[in-house]
Motif scaffolding. Structure first.
Motif, PDB file in Angstrom:
ATOM      1  N   SER A  12       0.941  -1.261   0.017  1.00  8.00           N
ATOM      2  CA  SER A  12      -0.166  -0.143  -0.120  1.00  8.00           C
ATOM      3  C   SER A  12       0.865   1.194   0.117  1.00  8.00           C
ATOM      4  CB  SER A  12      -0.975  -0.066   1.191  1.00  8.00           C
ATOM      5  OG  SER A  12      -0.035  -0.133   2.342  1.00  8.00           O
ATOM      6  N   SER A  14       2.719   4.591   1.050  1.00  9.17           N
ATOM      7  CA  SER A  14       3.355   4.844   2.211  1.00  9.17           C
ATOM      8  C   SER A  14       2.501   6.152   3.127  1.00  9.17           C
ATOM      9  CB  SER A  14       4.716   5.859   1.873  1.00  9.17           C
ATOM     10  OG  SER A  14       4.453   6.750   1.073  1.00  9.17           O
ATOM     11  N   PRO A  15       2.786   6.305   4.343  1.00  4.42           N
ATOM     12  CA  PRO A  15       3.657   5.749   5.086  1.00  4.42           C
ATOM     13  C   PRO A  15       3.289   4.364   5.556  1.00  4.42           C
ATOM     14  CG  PRO A  15       2.251   6.983   6.542  1.00  4.42           C
ATOM     15  CD  PRO A  15       1.781   7.369   4.808  1.00  4.42           C
ATOM     16  N   HIS A  16       4.515   3.479   6.195  1.00  5.30           N
ATOM     17  CA  HIS A  16       3.912   2.301   6.798  1.00  5.30           C
ATOM     18  C   HIS A  16       3.991   2.018   8.316  1.00  5.30           C
ATOM     19  CE1 HIS A  16       4.628   1.538   2.408  1.00  5.30           C
ATOM     20  NE2 HIS A  16       5.724   2.176   2.343  1.00  5.30           N
ATOM     21  N   VAL A  17       3.918   3.212   8.865  1.00  6.62           N
ATOM     22  CA  VAL A  17       3.957   3.374  10.279  1.00  6.62           C
ATOM     23  C   VAL A  17       3.004   4.336  10.604  1.00  6.62           C
ATOM     24  CG1 VAL A  17       6.180   2.330  10.913  1.00  6.62           C
ATOM     25  CG2 VAL A  17       5.914   4.819  10.538  1.00  6.62           C
TER      26      VAL A  17
ATOM     27  N   GLY B 328      12.651   4.180   4.231  1.00  4.11           N
ATOM     28  CA  GLY B 328      12.145   4.253   5.500  1.00  4.11           C
ATOM     29  C   GLY B 328      10.902   3.998   5.512  1.00  4.11           C
ATOM     30  N   PRO B 329      10.196   3.939   6.577  1.00  2.00           N
ATOM     31  CA  PRO B 329       8.651   3.556   6.737  1.00  2.00           C
ATOM     32  C   PRO B 329       7.803   4.717   6.565  1.00  2.00           C
ATOM     33  CG  PRO B 329       9.742   4.167   8.924  1.00  2.00           C
ATOM     34  CD  PRO B 329      11.019   3.905   8.009  1.00  2.00           C
ATOM     35  N   MET B 330       8.352   5.805   6.488  1.00  2.00           N
ATOM     36  CA  MET B 330       7.474   6.975   6.079  1.00  2.00           C
ATOM     37  C   MET B 330       7.288   7.301   4.589  1.00  2.00           C
ATOM     38  SD  MET B 330       6.401   8.230   8.974  1.00  2.00           S
ATOM     39  CE  MET B 330       5.358   9.340   8.301  1.00  2.00           C
ATOM     40  N   MET B 331       8.328   7.035   3.792  1.00  2.00           N
ATOM     41  CA  MET B 331       8.196   7.689   2.447  1.00  2.00           C
ATOM     42  C   MET B 331       8.898   6.318   1.484  1.00  2.00           C
ATOM     43  SD  MET B 331       9.264  11.540   1.874  1.00  2.00           S
ATOM     44  CE  MET B 331       8.593  11.587   0.169  1.00  2.00           C
ATOM     45  N   GLY B 332       9.227   5.395   2.289  1.00  2.00           N
ATOM     46  CA  GLY B 332       9.523   4.056   1.109  1.00  2.00           C
ATOM     47  C   GLY B 332       8.459   3.495   0.632  1.00  2.00           C
ATOM     48  N   MET B 333       8.859   2.457  -0.435  1.00  2.00           N
ATOM     49  CA  MET B 333       7.936   1.652  -1.216  1.00  2.00           C
ATOM     50  C   MET B 333       7.637   0.332  -0.770  1.00  2.00           C
ATOM     51  SD  MET B 333       8.085   3.903  -4.022  1.00  2.00           S
ATOM     52  CE  MET B 333       7.261   2.808  -5.234  1.00  2.00           C
ATOM     53  N   GLU B 407       4.541  14.152  -0.230  1.00  2.00           N
ATOM     54  CA  GLU B 407       4.345  13.265   0.177  1.00  2.00           C
ATOM     55  C   GLU B 407       4.822  12.459   1.618  1.00  2.00           C
ATOM     56  OE1 GLU B 407       4.171  10.596  -3.559  1.00  2.00           O
ATOM     57  OE2 GLU B 407       3.409  12.163  -4.347  1.00  2.00           O
ATOM     58  N   GLY B 409       3.957  12.190   4.474  1.00  2.00           N
ATOM     59  CA  GLY B 409       3.128  11.013   5.205  1.00  2.00           C
ATOM     60  C   GLY B 409       2.935  11.416   6.667  1.00  2.00           C
TER      61      GLY B 409
END
Lengths: 328, 437
Positions: A12, A14-17, B328-333, B407, B409
């Protein structure tokens, strides 16, 4: 997402957290912040108050459940918002209001104010206050009948301080409590008559500060609203600081400013817009209390400011980055 | 007070997994997949044939324009295929598949010792361009373009981005601690190219050791260290420039518009390698981390190594991953699997469990305003979900200033209703781009 039980990955944007905060955690935290004032009110008004709470909350949650079932949408009573609406409405009603009126108010709040607009997040008006306003229009006598408090508390009459002020003037309010010191003390601690949950300034204040501390609400709305009332009262009540303090603690102002005028759904989204909302609501409160026909105007002032919220949001927008040159 | 910007969020930095792990060199795997698109700009063009033997450092795909970048063989071996392969950013892309011969032998004449002081600016830019160097912070913009700003832009400040504001990632942190001399040399080369006298390294204060260490290292050099507040997205170019210089890059503009060039710490170390030793960009430092990686590490790894091999080198996974993320977890894919190659822009590989990613069911917006409060660009992100659902691209661009959004996030991170605002923003941007064509 929940149905994944094999080794597939979630792909999905971002973000992933994400933060832990949820709509439900916000709503239930507000409920928790109200609990001290609720317990005080049950001790103050007894079983009559408890029954109003039960019917308002039960009515609100039950109504939300029924409507969501009928609409065929997800039932979200666990998010606490209907519970909170019922609770807040009950706190703005006189103790001893008959059960069917409580249910009527709850249905007006949830069915009319909230779900006709599309449910949580879409309502224009504060549902709890719509419920109260509908009750006041339907049963004006019952809604202004203040039962005498049990004898555990001395020095109170069957009228609210604002009611006495409207009919007999400030001297009489002071006379009822003995002197102005006693009056302000009673207003602060809650040994006075009024709607179920609005009497104890100190406990509501504690709840409000707790919400500010937890980052659930910001201080701008309550401070601008109560501050506006205080400043106006200082100049127009003719009682100086005593008048200002009286008006700031009277009626539903503290509960309104901390718990209803901070209802995220129905107030402007920017902090600047929220200050405009707070000042506007404060002006309307004093307008109604001093010029209007009702002794109290917090409910209407907030509902009226709800009307102009979309307009405030249109004109008051956040300051964009990279527009307007250098900022040191 | 530490330098900062308006808005932003404070996620848990999660750097404890790998912050103290020294950079470890990972062995060359048997197979490498080298996409022709590892940078912003025109894809490179393969100049080798299937079956051909190549040496380490040999150029195997040439740059096809000014904004483009060549690809080099990360080891010696045989070209096994030139075909469509999985790609961590684009899904799939044409790539050169290289079978390593285990010799790891350099091509004759690639490695040369040079003194950068004696080279002209055009020679330096040519070397950087031919070495295939792109921004290693993640965006992968060709470095020779950035270090050669148009003459009408007056540049007065070089900022080195050591903020590393993304949670989990520690690759830049380790580069600053372990390769300071290379990095400082890279900074001096960049200063020469830009004709400047001083550079500033911006580092978040959660890397206090790097701040203190580099302050000492840079004594007597034309390089200052600025400690920044630990706040995401401190490392976003516009926020970094705002924090350090007080200048705001205008809406739609570039850092050069306010006289600033920003370079990542790892990129400058690569510049030094290329200029002083002739080494093209064939490897990079990658943080392999996340709650599920058995032994999180910072690895020096050849480009083209698969995520699976890198994760395996870090002990494998200890449980079922909910997400595999590049960056990173904020802008990574988010990745669909581990069989994707490490490319020039791969700063991290994260294996996240369901408990790491949080979130939950998307609910209706309650207008809480958290997104407005944290948006570093001063936008009202909640509106993009509404415009996205209604397909109202025009309003999003004109009223919402969609194209200002980077973006980052932050809005999604704080949203209590778990609304996927960046999803809608990406969707609206794609539709807007399609409309303009």
């Amino acid at each position: 997402m929940e149905t994944l039980n094999d080794n597939r990955l979630i792909v999905s944007a971002s973000p992933h957290v994400r933060s832990q905060e949820t709509v439900a955690s916000i709503m239930w935290t507000v409920v928790a912040a109200l609990i001290p004032a609720v317990l005080f009110s049950i001790w103050q008004f007894g079983v009559k108050a408890a029954l109003v709470y039960a019917f308002c909350i039960g009515g609100a949650v039950g109504c939300e459940y029924a409507i969501q079932k009928l609409r065929g949408v997800e039932v979200t009573i666990d998010d606490g918002s209907a519970f909170l609406t019922g609770l807040l409405m009950a706190m703005c009603l006189p103790p001893g209001l008959p059960w069917f009126m409580c249910l009527f108010g709850a249905v007006m709040a949830i069915a009319v104010a909230k779900h006709t607009m599309g449910g949580l997040g879409y309502n224009v008006f504060n549902p709890a206050h719509v419920g109260r306003a509908a009750l006041l229009a339907s049963w004006p006598v019952a809604m202004t009948s203040w039962t005498t408090m049990p004898s555990v508390l001395d020095g109170v009459t069957s009228a609210t301080p604002l009611g006495i002020l409207k009919q007999q003037g400030f001297e009489q309010v002071v006379a009822v409590f003995g002197n102005s010191g006693n009056l302000l003390q009673a207003m602060f601690f809650g040994t006075r008559n009024g709607s179920i949950g609005e009497t104890s300034t100190v406990l509501l204040l504690l709840g409000g500060l707790f919400l500010i501390y937890r980052g659930i609400i910001n201080w701008h709305v309550p401070v601008s609203m109560i501050g506006t009332v205080g400043i106006l009262a200082f100049f127009i009540s003719g009682q100086g600081v005593t008048g200002a303090l009286f008006h700031m603690m009277a009626g539903g102002l503290v509960i309104g400013a901390f718990f209803m005028a901070t209802d995220m759904v129905t107030i402007p989204i920017t902090v600047k817009g929220q200050v405009i909302f707070g000042v506007g609501a404060g002006l309307l409160v004093m307008l109604i209390r001093t010029v209007g026909g009702y002794p109290e105007g917090v409910c209407y002032s907030i509902l009226l400011m709800n009307c102009v919220t979309p307009m405030i949001d249109r004109f008051v927008q956040p300051k964009r980055f990279g527009v307007g040159g250098e900022r040191a | 007070m530490f330098k900062s910007f308006r808005g932003g969020i404070h996620p848990q930095d999660q750097k404890q997994y790998s912050r103290d792990k020294a950079i470890e060199t990972m062995p060359v795997p048997a197979k490498l997949v080298l996409p022709l698109r590892q940078h912003i700009g025109a894809p490179a063009e393969a100049i080798v044939a299937v079956g051909e033997q190549v040496k380490k450092g040999q150029c195997i795909a040439k740059s096809t324009g000014f904004v483009s970048s060549p690809v080099h063989a990360p080891t010696s071996g045989k070209i096994a295929a030139i075909a469509v392969q999985p790609h961590p950013v684009f899904g799939t892309s044409m790539a050169i598949v290289l079978e390593a011969d285990g010799e790891d032998a350099w091509q004759e004449g690639v490695l040369v010792e040079r003194d950068w002081r004696s080279l002209s600016n055009s020679d330096l830019l040519e070397i950087i361009r031919n070495a295939g160097i792109v921004g290693l912070g993640g965006a992968a913009f060709p470095t020779h373009v950035k270090l050669n700003p148009p003459p009408d832009k007056k540049i007065d400040t070089l900022i080195i981005n050591g903020a590393e504001c993304e949670p989990y990632l520690t690759a830049d942190h380790r580069v600053m601690l372990e390769w300071p001399d290379k990095m400082i040399e890279g900074i001096e080369i960049a200063l020469k190219l830009l004709g400047l006298n001083e550079a500033v390294i911006g580092i978040e204060k959660n890397k206090a050791d790097a701040v203190a260490f580099l302050e000492k290292k840079c004594q007597g050099k034309p390089i200052k260290v600025a400690a920044l507040e630990t706040k995401y997205p401190q490392g976003a170019e516009k926020m970094l420039i705002r924090a350090i210089t007080g200048r705001e890059v205008p809406s739609g503009g570039l850092p050069a518009d306010v006289g600033v060039i920003v370079q990542n710490v790892g990129t400058l170390a690569a510049v030094s390698d290329a200029v002083s030793h002739g080494k093209p960009l064939i490897e990079r430092v990658v943080t392999v981390s996340g709650g599920l990686v058995k032994e999180p590490k910072n690895i020096l790894v050849r480009l083209g190594t698969s995520f699976a091999q890198a994760v395996e080198w870090c002990g494998g996974l200890t449980g079922k991953a909910a997400k595999i993320v590049m960056g990173g977890p904020m802008m990574g894919m988010a990745q669909a699997g581990l069989e994707v190659p490490i490319v020039k822009g791969t700063s991290g590989i994260l294996a996240l469990a369901k408990s790491d990613i949080g979130g939950g069911k998307e609910r209706g917006c309650i207008r809480c305003g958290r997104c407005v409060e944290v948006c570093p660009m001063g936008l009202a992100p909640y509106l993009f979900a509404i415009w996205g659902q209604r397909d109202n691209v025009e309003a999003a661009v004109k009223e919402g200033h969609l194209l200002d959004c980077a973006e980052c996030g932050s809005c999604v991170y704080v949203c209590p209703a778990k609304r996927n605002l960046v999803h809608y923003i990406k969707l609206l941007k794609a539709k807007n781009a399609a409309k303009r064509k």
